[in-house]
Scaffold this motif. Structure first.
Motif, PDB file in Angstrom:
ATOM      1  N   GLN A  98      -3.711  -1.365 -12.117  1.00 58.01           N
ATOM      2  CA  GLN A  98      -3.065  -0.928 -10.884  1.00 58.01           C
ATOM      3  C   GLN A  98      -3.024  -2.079  -9.897  1.00 58.01           C
ATOM      4  O   GLN A  98      -4.003  -2.821  -9.741  1.00 58.01           O
ATOM      5  N   ILE A  99      -1.883  -2.250  -9.234  1.00 58.46           N
ATOM      6  CA  ILE A  99      -1.720  -3.312  -8.240  1.00 58.46           C
ATOM      7  C   ILE A  99      -2.340  -2.846  -6.919  1.00 58.46           C
ATOM      8  O   ILE A  99      -1.896  -1.856  -6.342  1.00 58.46           O
ATOM      9  N   PRO A 100      -3.379  -3.555  -6.420  1.00 60.11           N
ATOM     10  CA  PRO A 100      -4.074  -3.082  -5.227  1.00 60.11           C
ATOM     11  C   PRO A 100      -3.585  -3.689  -3.918  1.00 60.11           C
ATOM     12  O   PRO A 100      -3.975  -3.241  -2.844  1.00 60.11           O
ATOM     13  N   SER A 101      -2.755  -4.740  -3.991  1.00 62.60           N
ATOM     14  CA  SER A 101      -2.379  -5.431  -2.753  1.00 62.60           C
ATOM     15  C   SER A 101      -0.899  -5.800  -2.786  1.00 62.60           C
ATOM     16  O   SER A 101      -0.217  -5.635  -3.805  1.00 62.60           O
ATOM     17  N   GLU A 102      -0.424  -6.365  -1.679  1.00 60.57           N
ATOM     18  CA  GLU A 102       0.989  -6.711  -1.555  1.00 60.57           C
ATOM     19  C   GLU A 102       1.272  -8.175  -1.855  1.00 60.57           C
ATOM     20  O   GLU A 102       2.357  -8.678  -1.562  1.00 60.57           O
ATOM     21  N   SER A 103       0.344  -8.877  -2.482  1.00 61.78           N
ATOM     22  CA  SER A 103       0.513 -10.315  -2.702  1.00 61.78           C
ATOM     23  C   SER A 103       1.630 -10.652  -3.682  1.00 61.78           C
ATOM     24  O   SER A 103       2.106 -11.779  -3.709  1.00 61.78           O
ATOM     25  N   GLY A 110      -0.342   1.967  -5.690  1.00 64.80           N
ATOM     26  CA  GLY A 110       0.386   0.789  -6.134  1.00 64.80           C
ATOM     27  C   GLY A 110       0.974   0.966  -7.521  1.00 64.80           C
ATOM     28  O   GLY A 110       0.706   1.942  -8.221  1.00 64.80           O
ATOM     29  N   ASP A 111       1.788  -0.003  -7.917  1.00 67.70           N
ATOM     30  CA  ASP A 111       2.387   0.024  -9.250  1.00 67.70           C
ATOM     31  C   ASP A 111       1.313  -0.001 -10.328  1.00 67.70           C
ATOM     32  O   ASP A 111       0.270  -0.640 -10.178  1.00 67.70           O
ATOM     33  N   ARG A 112       1.612   0.703 -11.427  1.00 63.29           N
ATOM     34  CA  ARG A 112       0.816   0.566 -12.646  1.00 63.29           C
ATOM     35  C   ARG A 112       1.581  -0.358 -13.581  1.00 63.29           C
ATOM     36  O   ARG A 112       2.777  -0.152 -13.815  1.00 63.29           O
ATOM     37  N   ILE A 113       0.907  -1.374 -14.071  1.00 65.52           N
ATOM     38  CA  ILE A 113       1.564  -2.357 -14.924  1.00 65.52           C
ATOM     39  C   ILE A 113       0.925  -2.374 -16.305  1.00 65.52           C
ATOM     40  O   ILE A 113      -0.264  -2.094 -16.453  1.00 65.52           O
ATOM     41  N   PHE A 114       1.745  -2.700 -17.317  1.00 63.43           N
ATOM     42  CA  PHE A 114       1.208  -2.876 -18.661  1.00 63.43           C
ATOM     43  C   PHE A 114       1.026  -4.361 -18.911  1.00 63.43           C
ATOM     44  O   PHE A 114       1.972  -5.150 -18.770  1.00 63.43           O
TER      45      PHE A 114
END
Length: 264
Positions: free
Chosen positions: A70-75, A88-92
């Motif tokens: 899971q993406i925790p920040s806006e970086s 946040g987005d979930r990424i594979f």
């Protein structure tokens, strides 16, 4: 008149079939009642076995194939969405690609932060020893996030390349050539975002990677760790895998491109 067959046997009477017992005349499809019927495992053994098999499969997949983060920040915006207090987005993240090759400029990678990147990192494990033990077990299996500072950034330069400095238009230079960065969150010009290129130049150590966030004005990336033993770069052994796709939320599902940013 002579007859054929065994003495004492009526020649017109059929003999025993091949699929039965000659002595008992058992026909095919008839079970010998003396044969015990096979029984399955009791539910209290079968269900735990299925659970263990499922956990082993999850462990193997997440250890050697890939896992979800899971993406925790806006970086990494706008490529990857994340913000404080939101989902946040979930990424594979694919763990196979880099078994047959190395990260290249333009790839988005997940990596474990080197020591200098971990200042301020707080453990995600519970203070309760029982819960913490269960969380650690879950982390090994792969159903709980590992207790380490995993980060996501884009590869800008690789070992042996020199990164830093600005082109007349404000683009970041690698080996003296400006990068092509269509994914940037904002205008990269020096006036608008001097942190984009106003550093270095730094020569990336062999076997390491210089990484930066797409949101250059809000990313604590290699630029902020140039004083450490790796000059801000990330060692190859810290790389976990390549970000291939956003899988959640549904309105953002799609692949994560890896443009050839050093094409010029």
């Amino acid at each position: 008149m002579s007859s054929t067959g065994t003495p004492g046997q009526n020649p017109s009477e059929p003999g025993p079939r091949e699929d039965g017992d000659p002595a008992r005349g058992v026909r095919r499809g008839h079970r010998d009642k003396r044969t015990p019927e096979k029984k399955g495992q009791p539910w209290y053994i079968e269900i735990p076995m299925l659970v263990v098999i499922a956990l082993v499969l999850v462990f193997v997949f997440q250890t050697f194939v890939g896992r979800v983060y899971q993406i925790p920040s806006e970086s990494m915006e706008p490529t990857l969405h994340g913000c404080a207090g939101c989902t946040g987005d979930r990424i594979f993240v694919d763990k196979i690609s880099y078994r047959f090759g190395d990260p290249e400029p333009g790839d988005v990678i997940v990596f474990e932060g080197p020591d200098s990147w971990n200042q301020g990192y707080q453990s995600i494990r519970s203070d309760n020893p029982v819960i913490r033990t269960l969380q650690n077990i879950g982390g090994v299996i792969g159903i709980v996030p590992p207790d380490q500072n995993d980060m996501v950034k884009r590869v800008i330069a690789v070992g042996g390349q020199t990164v830093g400095g600005c082109s007349p238009e404000g683009g970041l230079l690698v080996d003296g050539q400006p990068l092509e960065e269509p994914y940037l969150n904002e205008d990269p010009s020096v006036d608008r975002n001097p942190l984009n290129c106003a550093f270095g130049p730094v020569t990336v150590p062999e076997g390491n990677y210089w990484v930066m966030g797409d949101n250059r004005g809000n990313s604590a990336d290699s630029r902020f760790h140039m004083g450490d033993e790796f000059q801000g770069s990330v060692p190859d052994e810290n790389v976990i895998g390549k970000v291939q796709a956003v899988i959640l939320p549904f309105d953002r599902i799609g692949s994560v491109p890896s443009p050839d940013i050093q094409a010029g």
